[in-house]
Design a protein around this motif. Structure first.
Motif, PDB file in Angstrom:
ATOM      1  N   GLU A   1       0.802  -1.212   0.000  1.00 26.84           N
ATOM      2  CA  GLU A   1       0.000   0.000   0.000  1.00 26.84           C
ATOM      3  C   GLU A   1       0.837   1.265   0.000  1.00 26.84           C
ATOM      4  N   PHE A   2       2.103   1.153   0.378  1.00 28.56           N
ATOM      5  CA  PHE A   2       2.933   2.347   0.473  1.00 28.56           C
ATOM      6  C   PHE A   2       3.697   2.596  -0.816  1.00 28.56           C
ATOM      7  N   LYS A   3       3.759   3.864  -1.204  1.00 29.17           N
ATOM      8  CA  LYS A   3       4.459   4.231  -2.429  1.00 29.17           C
ATOM      9  C   LYS A   3       5.482   5.308  -2.136  1.00 29.17           C
ATOM     10  N   ALA A   4       6.653   5.189  -2.750  1.00 26.30           N
ATOM     11  CA  ALA A   4       7.695   6.205  -2.600  1.00 26.30           C
ATOM     12  C   ALA A   4       7.259   7.459  -3.330  1.00 26.30           C
ATOM     13  N   VAL A   5       7.353   8.616  -2.662  1.00 24.48           N
ATOM     14  CA  VAL A   5       6.898   9.841  -3.306  1.00 24.48           C
ATOM     15  C   VAL A   5       7.961  10.930  -3.392  1.00 24.48           C
ATOM     16  N   GLU A   6       8.920  10.930  -2.470  1.00 24.74           N
ATOM     17  CA  GLU A   6       9.850  12.058  -2.452  1.00 24.74           C
ATOM     18  C   GLU A   6      11.047  11.726  -1.567  1.00 24.74           C
ATOM     19  N   ASP A   7      12.218  12.337  -1.887  1.00 25.78           N
ATOM     20  CA  ASP A   7      13.371  12.205  -1.006  1.00 25.78           C
ATOM     21  C   ASP A   7      13.144  13.053   0.235  1.00 25.78           C
ATOM     22  N   VAL A   8      13.396  12.476   1.402  1.00 26.99           N
ATOM     23  CA  VAL A   8      13.139  13.204   2.641  1.00 26.99           C
ATOM     24  C   VAL A   8      13.938  14.503   2.690  1.00 26.99           C
ATOM     25  N   GLU A   9      15.166  14.480   2.146  1.00 25.14           N
ATOM     26  CA  GLU A   9      16.000  15.695   2.225  1.00 25.14           C
ATOM     27  C   GLU A   9      15.422  16.846   1.392  1.00 25.14           C
ATOM     28  N   ASN A  10      14.530  16.554   0.463  1.00 25.96           N
ATOM     29  CA  ASN A  10      13.925  17.638  -0.325  1.00 25.96           C
ATOM     30  C   ASN A  10      12.740  18.286   0.385  1.00 25.96           C
ATOM     31  N   ILE A  11      12.320  17.680   1.482  1.00 26.70           N
ATOM     32  CA  ILE A  11      11.123  18.184   2.145  1.00 26.70           C
ATOM     33  C   ILE A  11      11.507  19.292   3.121  1.00 26.70           C
ATOM     34  N   THR A  12      10.817  20.421   3.021  1.00 27.61           N
ATOM     35  CA  THR A  12      11.134  21.576   3.870  1.00 27.61           C
ATOM     36  C   THR A  12       9.985  21.825   4.839  1.00 27.61           C
ATOM     37  N   GLU A  13      10.036  22.967   5.520  1.00 24.94           N
ATOM     38  CA  GLU A  13       8.947  23.306   6.436  1.00 24.94           C
ATOM     39  C   GLU A  13       7.765  23.912   5.685  1.00 24.94           C
ATOM     40  N   GLU A  14       7.942  24.180   4.414  1.00 26.04           N
ATOM     41  CA  GLU A  14       6.870  24.756   3.600  1.00 26.04           C
ATOM     42  C   GLU A  14       6.063  23.610   2.984  1.00 26.04           C
ATOM     43  N   PRO A  15       4.762  23.539   3.239  1.00 24.39           N
ATOM     44  CA  PRO A  15       3.973  22.466   2.633  1.00 24.39           C
ATOM     45  C   PRO A  15       4.093  22.471   1.106  1.00 24.39           C
ATOM     46  N   THR A  16       4.410  21.328   0.548  1.00 21.21           N
ATOM     47  CA  THR A  16       4.646  21.199  -0.883  1.00 21.21           C
ATOM     48  C   THR A  16       3.799  20.056  -1.407  1.00 21.21           C
ATOM     49  N   ARG A  17       3.314  20.234  -2.615  1.00 17.95           N
ATOM     50  CA  ARG A  17       2.432  19.239  -3.197  1.00 17.95           C
ATOM     51  C   ARG A  17       3.233  18.106  -3.834  1.00 17.95           C
ATOM     52  N   VAL A  18       2.878  16.867  -3.535  1.00 21.62           N
ATOM     53  CA  VAL A  18       3.452  15.727  -4.257  1.00 21.62           C
ATOM     54  C   VAL A  18       2.311  14.895  -4.847  1.00 21.62           C
ATOM     55  N   ASP A  19       2.548  14.372  -6.038  1.00 19.40           N
ATOM     56  CA  ASP A  19       1.571  13.520  -6.727  1.00 19.40           C
ATOM     57  C   ASP A  19       2.208  12.174  -7.029  1.00 19.40           C
ATOM     58  N   TRP A  20       1.419  11.135  -6.954  1.00 23.51           N
ATOM     59  CA  TRP A  20       1.921   9.822  -7.337  1.00 23.51           C
ATOM     60  C   TRP A  20       0.738   8.972  -7.780  1.00 23.51           C
TER      61      TRP A  20
END
Ligand code: FES
Lengths: 152, 169
Positions: free
Chosen positions: B49-68
């Motif tokens: 059920e889990f899907k890889a969506v983004e590298d953790v190091e790219n995630i900041t404190e600003e909410p960002t949209r990811v699609d998968w």
């Protein structure tokens, strides 16, 4: 919301909030292979457009089943029928009616339609999987949803 | 950048595979909105059920949209469905992944979607608002906060799973 039992159930719990109707206008032709293929591609791409719009605005837009008609230079007879749809919709909670189409012949009828025409030039490529087509569609859908917002 | 290229061909391959199993129509309808951020290596392993969506190091404190994309099967169709999340790190550096589906009637909310509320999620349909935490702003239509995605971190990559409502958090 879409035309299915589940969404209709939700619609009737919150009718006053869902005030916008979206009707896809899809032309069908039996002329020749080229025109029929064009019609099929427009049908496929058009449904991607309206479904994406509905997804963004599910809580306010009701997406109707597509309205199909025979390709014609003169769409005035269709205008009469569509205005009946719009009138009936007005008896419910719908205040805004949008017609979506790739068919340029609607442009001529725009002022006779009791609703707003969202017309777009058809995308030529038949390959909805290609990266280019996907980003074009994404971009155009964003423009259309922004446009709809200005009517609210 | 050769890795990028590999990613594209993997994706085309998947699309063709779907075509083969009759998912063509659905894939055609849903594929357009996807930004692929999936590492090919992980994709193969995340059949659950889990899907890889983004590298953790790219995630900041600003909410960002990811699609998968996920595959969805019901009694009649197998289809590919696009999922979206708003992802950020909170003050403690913990990942927060919120569903974009408004808890009022289901429109898509966006971070800073209204210039008057640059630090809230905004729903354009009936002016619903949510704080950064996803809690609903009182006196706007949503009756509760945005759902969370369950998440995992594997080898520095964020994987997202099913959503769960706040009540069950
Ligand atoms: S659907 Fe979001 S406020 Fe109504």
């Amino acid at each position: 919301m879409q035309w299915n039992k589940q969404d209709l159930g939700q619609y009737f719990t919150a009718e006053e909030y869902i005030d916008t109707l979206l009707i896809p206008l899809m032309q069908v032709t039996f002329k020749d292979q080229k025109e029929m293929e064009k019609s099929a591609v427009q049908q496929e791409t058009g449904m991607i457009f309206v479904r994406e719009m509905e997804k963004q605005f599910k809580g306010r837009i009701f997406l109707m089943p597509a309205y199909h008609y025979l390709a014609s230079e003169d769409l005035s007879a269709e205008v009469t029928r569509l205005n009946e749809w719009a009138a009936k919709a007005g008896e419910r909670s719908f205040k805004h009616v949008f017609f979506f189409s790739f068919d340029p012949h609607w442009k001529k009828q725009e002022r006779n339609l009791e609703g707003n025409l969202l017309w777009m030039p058809a995308i030529q490529s038949g390959d909805t999987q290609s990266k280019e087509t996907q980003s074009i569609i994404k971009n155009q859908v964003a423009q259309l949803t922004d446009l709809i917002k200005t009517y609210w | 950048m050769s890795e990028k290229r590999q990613q594209v061909s993997r994706r085309q391959f998947l699309n063709y595979t779907l075509t083969g199993v009759g998912g063509f129509m659905a894939a055609g309808m849903l594929a357009p909105m996807v930004r692929f951020a999936i590492d090919p290596a992980l994709q193969a392993s995340s059949t659950g059920e889990f899907k890889a969506v983004e590298d953790v190091e790219n995630i900041t404190e600003e909410p960002t949209r990811v699609d998968w994309e996920i595959d969805q099967v019901d009694a009649w169709y197998e289809s590919t469905v696009t999922k979206t999340a708003w992802v950020y790190k909170d003050e403690n550096g913990d990942i927060v992944a919120l569903s974009p589906i408004c808890k009022h009637l289901g429109c898509m909310v966006t971070w800073a979607g209204n210039d008057d509320y640059p630090d809230q999620f905004y729903c354009p349909c009936h002016d619903g608002r949510y704080y950064k935490s996803g809690e609903n702003v009182p006196n706007t239509p949503p009756p509760e906060g945005l759902d969370y995605y369950e998440y995992k971190i594997e080898d520095g990559t964020l994987l997202l799973g099913p959503t769960k409502p706040r009540g069950e958090a």
